[in-house]
Write an enzyme that holds these catalytic residues in place. Structure first.
Site, PDB file in Angstrom:
ATOM      1  N   ASP A  26       0.836  -1.198   0.000  1.00 15.61           N
ATOM      2  CA  ASP A  26       0.000   0.000   0.000  1.00 15.61           C
ATOM      3  C   ASP A  26       0.870   1.247   0.000  1.00 15.61           C
ATOM      4  O   ASP A  26       2.064   1.206   0.338  1.00 15.61           O
ATOM      5  CB  ASP A  26      -0.903   0.021   1.244  1.00 15.61           C
ATOM      6  CG  ASP A  26      -1.813  -1.200   1.318  1.00 15.61           C
ATOM      7  OD1 ASP A  26      -2.168  -1.714   0.247  1.00 15.61           O
ATOM      8  OD2 ASP A  26      -2.150  -1.626   2.427  1.00 15.61           O
ATOM      9  N   TYR A  83       7.313  -9.522   7.268  1.00 14.67           N
ATOM     10  CA  TYR A  83       6.993  -8.107   7.462  1.00 14.67           C
ATOM     11  C   TYR A  83       7.200  -7.734   8.922  1.00 14.67           C
ATOM     12  O   TYR A  83       6.988  -8.548   9.829  1.00 14.67           O
ATOM     13  CB  TYR A  83       5.531  -7.821   7.101  1.00 14.67           C
ATOM     14  CG  TYR A  83       5.236  -7.727   5.626  1.00 14.67           C
ATOM     15  CD1 TYR A  83       5.163  -6.489   4.985  1.00 14.67           C
ATOM     16  CD2 TYR A  83       5.006  -8.862   4.867  1.00 14.67           C
ATOM     17  CE1 TYR A  83       4.879  -6.394   3.633  1.00 14.67           C
ATOM     18  CE2 TYR A  83       4.712  -8.791   3.508  1.00 14.67           C
ATOM     19  CZ  TYR A  83       4.653  -7.546   2.895  1.00 14.67           C
ATOM     20  OH  TYR A  83       4.362  -7.462   1.555  1.00 14.67           O
TER      21      TYR A  83
END
Length: 244
Positions: A26, A83
């Protein structure tokens, strides 16, 4: 980022270039390690890495160009992605672009940890996907999910590894963990979404700027990241982080 890289490589090689990245992120999400592949048959005869870094914007850096044989695929060949998501619970202008600010000085870290531990026990993350009907399936094989805090307990770091992730999945998970930390959701409610594979009517993902793609592993390639996050987070990451 893809368009910027394609334009830069095409400018140097004087041809139209298409790249394939290891995944999508994103806006305002960071990456300390990111791979892409591009098909170039001819030799270019100059230091392409150096020239790319000269013309790319300051927030994109090329560390290596690795010749590959066969038809490796940056996205589909990846077997694990990791992540990290950073949170600070006090106002700090130096962290505002690199870590997510939540003014939550009294989070229940033990309950948040209890929820995070559940994640590798399940493999269907339909309950943590905004639009599950738009994709083929919602199966993700999470190998680890760990919550860390610094010595003062006012910086948090959530690390998760899996073979794949759904759109906004990590930010949705972190949003739920924060709800648990605020005592707005129980650990049992959190597990309910994992067991019953229900998509809640209202999903509020955590802020994007705390999220980093930090490691990608292939069957034929496992390279340590050349850089780790931002220097504002680096000292804490190296010295003070402890598993909750």
């Amino acid at each position: 980022m893809q368009k910027i890289l394609e334009t830069a490589i095409g400018k140097l090689l004087k041809k139209t270039i298409a790249i394939v990245g290891c995944g999508r992120t994103d806006a305002r999400v960071h990456a300390s390690q990111f791979f892409f592949h591009v098909d170039i048959e001819e030799n270019w005869g100059f230091d392409l890495c150096f020239r790319l870094n000269k013309i790319l914007p300051y927030d994109i850096a090329i560390f290596d160009i690795i010749p590959m044989q066969g038809q490796p695929h940056a996205r589909f060949d990846a077997i694990q992605r990791t992540y990290d998501y950073f949170i600070h619970t006090y106002k700090d202008p130096f962290l505002s672009s690199f870590s997510s600010f939540y003014l939550e000085p009294d989070l229940d870290l033990d309950k948040m940890k209890a929820a995070a531990i559940l994640l590798p026990l399940y493999n269907d993350y339909r309950g943590f996907c905004k639009c599950p009907d738009r994709i083929d399936h919602t199966l993700c094989y999470v190998s680890s999910a760990v919550l860390f805090a610094d010595s003062n307990g006012d910086k948090l770091r959530f690390r998760i590894s899996a073979n794949r992730f759904l759109s906004k999945m990590i930010r949705i998970i972190v949003g739920r963990l924060l709800e648990i930390g605020r005592r707005e959701m129980s650990v049992d409610e959190f597990e309910h979404y994992l067991i019953n594979k229900e998509t809640p009517k209202i999903i509020i993902p955590a802020h994007p700027q705390g999220l980093y793609l930090s490691k990608v592993i292939y069957p034929y390639l496992d390279i340590p990241p050349r850089t780790t996050f931002t220097s504002a987070l680096q000292n804490s990451m190296d010295i003070n982080w402890r598993e909750v």
